[in-house]
Design an enzyme around this catalytic site. Structure first.
Site, PDB file in Angstrom:
ATOM      1  N   ASP A 341      -0.102  -2.825  10.622  1.00 27.65           N
ATOM      2  CA  ASP A 341      -0.521  -3.868   9.690  1.00 27.65           C
ATOM      3  C   ASP A 341       0.542  -4.129   8.636  1.00 27.65           C
ATOM      4  OD1 ASP A 341      -1.051  -1.236   8.678  1.00 27.65           O
ATOM      5  OD2 ASP A 341      -2.114  -2.167   6.998  1.00 27.65           O
ATOM      6  N   GLU A 342       0.440  -5.284   8.012  1.00 24.83           N
ATOM      7  CA  GLU A 342       1.233  -5.664   6.832  1.00 24.83           C
ATOM      8  C   GLU A 342       2.732  -5.388   7.021  1.00 24.83           C
ATOM      9  OE1 GLU A 342      -1.969  -5.251   3.210  1.00 24.83           O
ATOM     10  OE2 GLU A 342      -0.898  -3.431   3.771  1.00 24.83           O
ATOM     11  N   VAL A 343       3.269  -5.863   8.112  1.00 21.27           N
ATOM     12  CA  VAL A 343       4.692  -5.640   8.414  1.00 21.27           C
ATOM     13  C   VAL A 343       5.495  -6.843   7.935  1.00 21.27           C
ATOM     14  CG1 VAL A 343       6.401  -5.216  10.212  1.00 21.27           C
ATOM     15  CG2 VAL A 343       4.120  -4.183  10.383  1.00 21.27           C
TER      16      VAL A 343
END
Length: 551
Positions: A341-343
């Site tokens: 997530d949230e890359v």
């Protein structure tokens, strides 16, 4: 999420009025183990003070005394898991009866002197979907000289554990007679969970939690019949876990005193299994991994650009493989969480060696994100793990994910319907309702969240494994983590265990709230610092003096 340092006076007034309303309601509720509601137009449905609510049950109107020297019979007594659980629950139920001998001299006959547990399977392997069903029967005494019986039947030892928890909730200490009583006997309960996966995520990277605190949380999970601890061990802020293959990794811990040894991790897994709880570990890649580079700086794209992990180096994947190899020796659960997530790929685009690698491999930074996630999945699959990924992976490249992937929803509603329509399995954790660090989400919002919302086909509903509440640790540490988890996690626990029609029909302030208040008080009696149920902000202190059952 917001951090609330004070509450406006208007909210205090509203809260006080609400508390007064609840006090009036509480006076109308029977003090026995049942509460009458009028869910159905042609009669009354009785709800016992058991949490989570069993699938099917009947009860009577008698009271049975329970011998403080209660003995265990049946083949369940041969199981170390069942025997240890019986001893734990006996300590809980009879905590007031420390002088067993004295009490027995004061009373010569008890209605219930034996607990018979029958288990129909010898296997004690704990995996996703293990049979947790049980039947619990409490028969009344036939005559004064013939004791009543309590019987638990289960297909597995883990079903027996769930039955023991329910039995413990049927038992209540009578302060007048100084005996443990089972009210509303005889009982007939046939119970099983609605979902196979009923989890709590615990973040030990943002704040280190001592082993004893984690074990206290696991113990309290068993009281609500939750069965998966999702251990978010590592994140960008700290790397507290010992990895023997790459021993410098835990240099990324906050201090040398805030670490978990291999032996600590084994202890957590074994402690959990004894309570029928799986431990799903998480290694979040390629983002949320800055702490890795404290011990191995080559994992950073550059000293000034530290995450995502460097996708261009073989060393990165060697380290990831080493971590998973070491962790596979500790965590037997078939699911393993790989994050994803949230890359933010700007770091890759701004690092010369990565941009050169991208150019040579004809990739964009977005392509490299996909490449990293899929390579991590392959490593996990090679170690006989089923990969779990946060929903961004599905949102970005759904057709590329391995078919076995379990997609973990968090960003919002409506994700699981899309996931199961594509044939993937899903875990529900919509942050708007099941993120416990969102302190302004009250219990009823947690309770009414439905993992199958918007999924009509039975074949697709079966692809929803269940759900979990998430205790992210930015603003929770040892001082307040348990009152942030409880009692709201219990609201989700009943949603995941009990039949949908029994938790969705009628006025939940009449059918569920009194039972949840009772369960919160039960947690308090068992030493769990669960916060008051009806405070709008989680972990807020009570607004004034009063009974545990009215707050």
């Amino acid at each position: 999420m917001g951090l609330w340092w004070c509450i406006p006076r208007s909210l205090v007034v509203v809260a006080a009025a609400h508390a007064l309303f609840l006090i009036v309601c509480a006076l109308c509720v029977s003090q026995a183990l049942g509460v009458k509601t009028s869910q159905q137009p042609h009669g009354h449905v009785s709800h016992p003070f058991i949490w989570p609510l069993p699938e099917k049950f009947t009860f009577g109107n008698e009271s049975l005394s329970v011998d403080p020297a209660l003995s265990l019979t049946g083949n369940g007594a041969a199981s170390p898991i069942v025997l240890a659980a019986f001893d734990r629950y006996k300590g809980i139920v009879f905590k007031h009866a420390s002088g067993f001998g004295l009490l027995r001299t004061l009373r010569t006959f008890y209605d219930v002197a034996k607990l018979n547990i029958t288990v129909h399977s010898n296997t004690e392997e704990l995996q996703l979907g293990v049979d947790e069903s049980y039947s619990l029967f409490v028969s009344k005494a036939k005559e004064h000289s013939v004791a009543g019986e309590v019987t638990i039947e289960a297909n597995t030892v883990f079903g027996a554990l769930r039955g023991l928890e329910t039995f413990s909730q049927l038992c209540s200490f009578d302060y007048t007679t100084k005996t443990v009583q089972i009210y509303k006997a005889p009982w007939s309960i046939r119970d099983k969970p609605r979902f196979a996966y009923r989890g709590l995520m615990l973040d030990t990277s943002r704040h280190y939690l001592p082993i004893d605190v984690i074990k206290q949380i696991i113990e309290s999970m068993s009281y609500a019949k939750l069965n998966v601890l999702h251990w978010h061990i590592i994140d960008k802020e700290s790397f507290p876990l010992e990895i023997p293959t790459y021993p410098n990794l835990w240099k990324g811990s906050y201090t040398k005193w805030e670490r978990y040894t291999v032996e600590d991790a084994y202890e957590i897994v074994n402690f959990s299994k004894m309570r029928g709880i799986n431990v799903m570990a998480e290694v979040d890649v390629p983002g949320h991994a800055e702490s890795w580079g404290i011990g191995y700086p080559d994992l950073w794209p550059s000293p000034s650009c530290r995450e995502p992990l460097d996708v261009s180096k073989k060393f990165t994947f060697d380290v990831l493989s080493g971590i998973l190899t070491d962790m596979r020796k500790i965590f037997p659960f078939e699911l393993f969480h790989l994050g994803g997530d949230e890359v933010n790929t700007d770091c890759w685009s701004n690092s010369s060696q990565v941009t050169e690698w991208l150019r040579n491999h004809h990739m964009t930074a977005k392509d490299a994100y996909q490449y990293f996630v899929l390579k991590a999945q392959d490593i996990a699959l090679s170690k006989n793990w089923i990969p779990v990924n946060w929903e961004e992976t599905f949102n970005t490249f759904p057709t590329k994910l391995h078919p076995q992937t379990v997609v973990h929803n968090w960003l919002g509603p409506g994700v699981c319907p899309k996931v199961v329509a594509k044939g993937f399995r899903c875990i529900f954790s919509n942050q708007g309702v099941w993120y416990l660090d969102h302190l302004d989400v009250p219990w009823d919002v947690v309770y009414t969240a439905e993992p199958l919302e918007g999924i009509q086909k039975v074949s697709e509903q079966k692809l929803v494994l269940g759900g979990e509440v998430c205790m992210w640790g930015e603003t929770a540490d040892t001082s307040d983590v348990q009152q942030t988890i409880w009692p709201r996690a219990a609201a989700a626990a009943e949603r995941l265990w009990s039949p949908r029609d029994s938790t969705s029909a009628g006025n939940i302030n009449l059918t569920a709230l009194p039972r949840l208040q009772y369960f919160r008080c039960l947690l308090n009696r068992r030493g769990v610092p669960a916060a008051p149920v009806t405070n709008f902000y989680a972990r807020t202190a009570p607004i004034g003096s009063g009974s545990c059952f009215e707050q």
